[in-house]
Design an enzyme around this catalytic site. Structure first.
Site, PDB file in Angstrom:
ATOM      1  CG  HIS A 140      -9.408  -3.055   8.851  1.00  0.00           C
ATOM      2  ND1 HIS A 140      -8.303  -3.701   9.619  1.00  0.00           N
ATOM      3  CD2 HIS A 140     -10.449  -3.756   8.911  1.00  0.00           C
ATOM      4  CE1 HIS A 140      -8.889  -4.751  10.055  1.00  0.00           C
ATOM      5  NE2 HIS A 140     -10.236  -4.791   9.637  1.00  0.00           N
ATOM      6  CG  ASN A 176      -2.143  -0.771   1.075  1.00  0.00           C
ATOM      7  OD1 ASN A 176      -2.914  -0.382   0.159  1.00  0.00           O
ATOM      8  ND2 ASN A 176      -2.275  -1.985   1.706  1.00  0.00           N
ATOM      9  CD  GLU A 179      -5.794  -3.719   1.525  1.00  0.00           C
ATOM     10  OE1 GLU A 179      -5.138  -3.032   2.072  1.00  0.00           O
ATOM     11  OE2 GLU A 179      -6.131  -4.734   1.888  1.00  0.00           O
ATOM     12  CB  THR A 184      -6.264  -6.089  -6.510  1.00  0.00           C
ATOM     13  OG1 THR A 184      -7.459  -6.259  -6.055  1.00  0.00           O
ATOM     14  CG2 THR A 184      -5.367  -7.209  -6.672  1.00  0.00           C
TER      15      THR A 184
HETATM   16  C1  GAR Z   1      -3.042  -4.488   4.163  1.00  0.00           C
HETATM   17  O1  GAR Z   1      -4.131  -5.569   3.505  1.00  0.00           O
HETATM   18  C2  GAR Z   1      -3.678  -3.662   5.127  1.00  0.00           C
HETATM   19  O2  GAR Z   1      -5.037  -3.309   4.728  1.00  0.00           O
HETATM   20  C3  GAR Z   1      -3.855  -4.511   6.404  1.00  0.00           C
HETATM   21  O3  GAR Z   1      -2.346  -4.939   6.410  1.00  0.00           O
HETATM   22  C4  GAR Z   1      -1.991  -5.323   4.960  1.00  0.00           C
HETATM   23  C5  GAR Z   1      -0.497  -4.472   4.540  1.00  0.00           C
HETATM   24  O4  GAR Z   1       0.088  -4.797   3.243  1.00  0.00           O
HETATM   25  N1  GAR Z   1      -3.921  -3.866   7.668  1.00  0.00           N
HETATM   26  C6  GAR Z   1      -4.306  -4.161   8.873  1.00  0.00           C
HETATM   27  O5  GAR Z   1      -4.835  -5.091   8.735  1.00  0.00           O
HETATM   28  C7  GAR Z   1      -4.457  -3.017   9.653  1.00  0.00           C
HETATM   29  N2  GAR Z   1      -5.748  -3.498  10.622  1.00  0.00           N
HETATM   30  P1  GAR Z   1       1.158  -4.059   2.734  1.00  0.00           P
HETATM   31  O6  GAR Z   1       2.093  -3.911   3.870  1.00  0.00           O
HETATM   32  O7  GAR Z   1       1.706  -4.833   1.477  1.00  0.00           O
HETATM   33  O8  GAR Z   1       0.485  -2.947   2.373  1.00  0.00           O
END
Ligand code: GAR
Length: 209
Positions: free
Chosen positions: A109, A14, A174, A172
């Site tokens: 989230h 992200n 996100e 995807t």
């Molecule tokens: C993402 O899916 C985000 O939404 C989630 O962790 C992942 C991080 O992926 N966040 C949570 O669960 C927060 N409660 P990334 O490091 O590849 O962005």
């Protein structure tokens, strides 16, 4: 352009999506730093490769949760960001932290909040028999995964879905939803007022894309 600091604990996909969007001409925000609470957060190397300054604050190097957070707050004082994006930052911020940056912190989230806050969100959505899942970008307030909603996107849950397959599908969307929400905030089209989201000149959000 608004100055953004991104907080990560993991792979940072992200964060990368935000950095990529910020690199597009006309995007109203720039990523000025990435802060991680883990030295091996994969996102740190990705940010460094893009030339974004990174800072790792390991909890084990501090005597207490308060001292750990105080060090991060001091770094933020130096960076003076307009916006803080939590992007897979798996640590709760204290009330002091949130009050200091009230209305400036957003989080993503991987569920359709207020459903399934916290951990194991995808398995819980599958177990509940949900036919759709998705992600939520929200302002950070003192409750975990609470706070007024800025944007959401929806994906289907399919027969035989596993938590991993659903997580990948949600991820995807996100990557599209977080930059869109950051843009709205940076343009001043969305703000938090009295614990609610106030919008100005915002197109109706597509439920899914
Ligand atoms: C993402 O899916 C985000 O939404 C989630 O962790 C992942 C991080 O992926 N966040 C949570 O669960 C927060 N409660 P990334 O490091 O590849 O962005």
């Amino acid at each position: 352009r608004k100055k953004v600091v991104v907080f990560i604990s993991g792979g940072g996909s992200n964060m990368l999506a935000l950095a990529k969007a910020a690199g597009e001409p006309g995007f109203p925000a720039e990523i000025v730093a990435v802060i991680a609470d883990k030295a091996d957060a994969g996102g740190l190397a990705k940010a460094a490769a893009l030339g974004i300054p990174t800072h790792a604050f390991l909890r084990k190097n501090f005597d207490s949760k308060d001292a750990h957070e105080a060090a991060i707050l001091a770094e933020l004082d130096r960076l003076s960001p307009d916006i803080i994006c939590l992007a897979g930052y798996m640590r709760l911020l204290s009330a002091t932290f949130i009050q200091r940056h009230e209305g400036r912190i957003i989080n993503i989230h991987p569920s359709l909040l207020p459903l399934f806050p916290g951990l194991h969100t995808h398995q819980r959505a599958i177990d509940a028999g949900m036919k759709v899942a998705g992600c939520t970008v929200h302002f950070v307030t003192e409750g975990m995964d609470e706070g007024p909603i800025v944007a959401q996107a929806v994906v289907p849950v399919v027969d035989g879905d596993t938590a991993d397959a659903l997580a990948a599908r949600v991820l995807t969307v996100e990557h599209r939803t977080y930059p869109m929400a950051l843009r709205l905030l940076a343009e001043g089209k969305v703000r938090m007022e009295g614990g609610r989201v106030v919008t100005r000149d915002v197109e109706p959000s597509p439920a899914s894309s």
